[in-house]
Motif scaffolding. Structure first.
Motif, mmCIF file in Angstrom:
data_model
loop_
_atom_site.group_PDB
_atom_site.id
_atom_site.type_symbol
_atom_site.label_atom_id
_atom_site.label_comp_id
_atom_site.label_asym_id
_atom_site.label_seq_id
_atom_site.Cartn_x
_atom_site.Cartn_y
_atom_site.Cartn_z
ATOM 1 N N VAL A 1 -0.753 -2.057 -4.423
ATOM 2 C CA VAL A 1 -0.540 -0.636 -4.142
ATOM 3 C C VAL A 1 -1.363 0.218 -5.097
ATOM 4 N N GLN B 1 1.647 10.173 -1.235
ATOM 5 C CA GLN B 1 1.288 9.705 0.104
ATOM 6 C C GLN B 1 2.243 10.275 1.148
ATOM 7 N N ARG C 1 -4.709 2.644 -3.831
ATOM 8 C CA ARG C 1 -4.330 4.051 -3.665
ATOM 9 C C ARG C 1 -5.564 4.949 -3.604
ATOM 10 N N GLN D 1 3.044 -4.698 -5.823
ATOM 11 C CA GLN D 1 2.924 -3.383 -6.448
ATOM 12 C C GLN D 1 1.537 -3.191 -7.052
ATOM 13 N N MET E 1 2.831 7.963 -6.924
ATOM 14 C CA MET E 1 1.732 7.719 -5.989
ATOM 15 C C MET E 1 2.255 7.656 -4.557
ATOM 16 N N VAL E 2 3.387 6.982 -4.363
ATOM 17 C CA VAL E 2 3.981 6.906 -3.032
ATOM 18 C C VAL E 2 4.479 8.277 -2.589
ATOM 19 N N SER F 1 0.849 -1.192 0.000
ATOM 20 C CA SER F 1 0.000 0.000 0.000
ATOM 21 C C SER F 1 0.883 1.239 0.000
ATOM 22 N N THR F 2 0.345 2.340 -0.489
ATOM 23 C CA THR F 2 1.111 3.590 -0.447
ATOM 24 C C THR F 2 1.372 4.007 0.989
#
Length: 242
Positions: free
Chosen positions: A165, A78, A169, A162, A74-75, A48-49
């Motif tokens: 994730v 976050q 998101r 991944q 995306m990370v 997950s992020t």
């Protein structure tokens, strides 16, 4: 001619790669960038992020600049939502700032099953290669081999995590709206994955962002146009440290 070094010892440059990527993603760009302190991170081990952001924020220096590509963007968003005071500048490459459509989950998970069955290199070549790069770059064999090599080095188990994730998101545009440090958003005009519209939404949400479109690139602009990307990142990084 080599660019003069950018001395960013006090503000390390953190590079977050995308799905099925590792440090090879950044090597051509780094040859031109010439920054003094770079931390390249492969996203693996979390699903997950939120987990990735917590993991990274617990180990990274107190303040840093971050470049996120695709899943890495995306990370990065976050991390921005969780600890905006830690981030001195943000560059988002091939980004989708929205939550994933729940209807995408079955096909995303089926892609992992197919990659496991066919082998990552075969699956990527047949399914993703035409979507990863601009039409004009489909004959670039070195680029294709690099993407296949990164995927095979990453492995299917990393791909599966991944994928989760990406599925889980959330929309992070609100974090962009309150972030006033230098923000750079770069996309390829021929990207069907993170489309020009996605980047326009990110730019519209940001408090202050420069948006650049590489007209001859697709999704993998760090490898399609590494020198041009390095030039854009140098200008952004110099703005942060001066």
């Amino acid at each position: 001619m080599n660019e003069r070094a950018i001395h960013n010892h006090s503000l390390p440059l953190v590079l977050l790669g995308g799905t099925l990527c590792n440090g090879r993603l950044w090597l051509p760009m780094l040859e031109t960038l010439n920054a003094s302190h770079v931390i390249s991170i492969t996203l693996e081990g979390a699903d997950s992020t939120e987990s990735f952001a917590q993991q990274l924020l617990s180990t990274l220096p107190p303040r840093f600049c971050v470049v996120g590509f695709s899943l890495g963007a995306m990370v990065a968003l976050q991390m921005l939502a969780d600890a905006p005071q830690r981030i001195a500048g943000m560059a988002l490459l091939s980004v989708n700032p929205l939550a994933d459509d729940p209807n995408n989950a079955p096909s995303r998970r089926e892609a992992v099953k197919e990659a496991r069955r066919q082998g990552l290199g075969t699956w990527l070549t047949a399914t993703m290669w035409p979507r990863y790069v601009a039409p004009a770059h489909l004959e670039r064999e070195v680029l294709h081999r690099t993407l296949v090599q990164m995927a095979e080095e990453s492995g299917v188990e990393t791909f599966a995590k991944q994928t989760e994730v990406a599925i889980s998101r959330q929309d992070k545009r609100a974090a962009l709206a309150t972030f006033t440090a230098p923000t750079l958003i770069i996309n390829g005009a021929h990207d069907p994955i993170c489309t020009p519209h996605h980047h326009q939404l990110a730019a519209e949400a940001a408090a202050c962002a420069q948006q650049i479109t590489f007209s001859d690139c697709g999704h993998f602009l760090p490898l399609e146009a590494p020198e041009r990307l390095a030039s854009s990142l140098r200008n952004w990084l110099k703005e942060i440290i001066t």
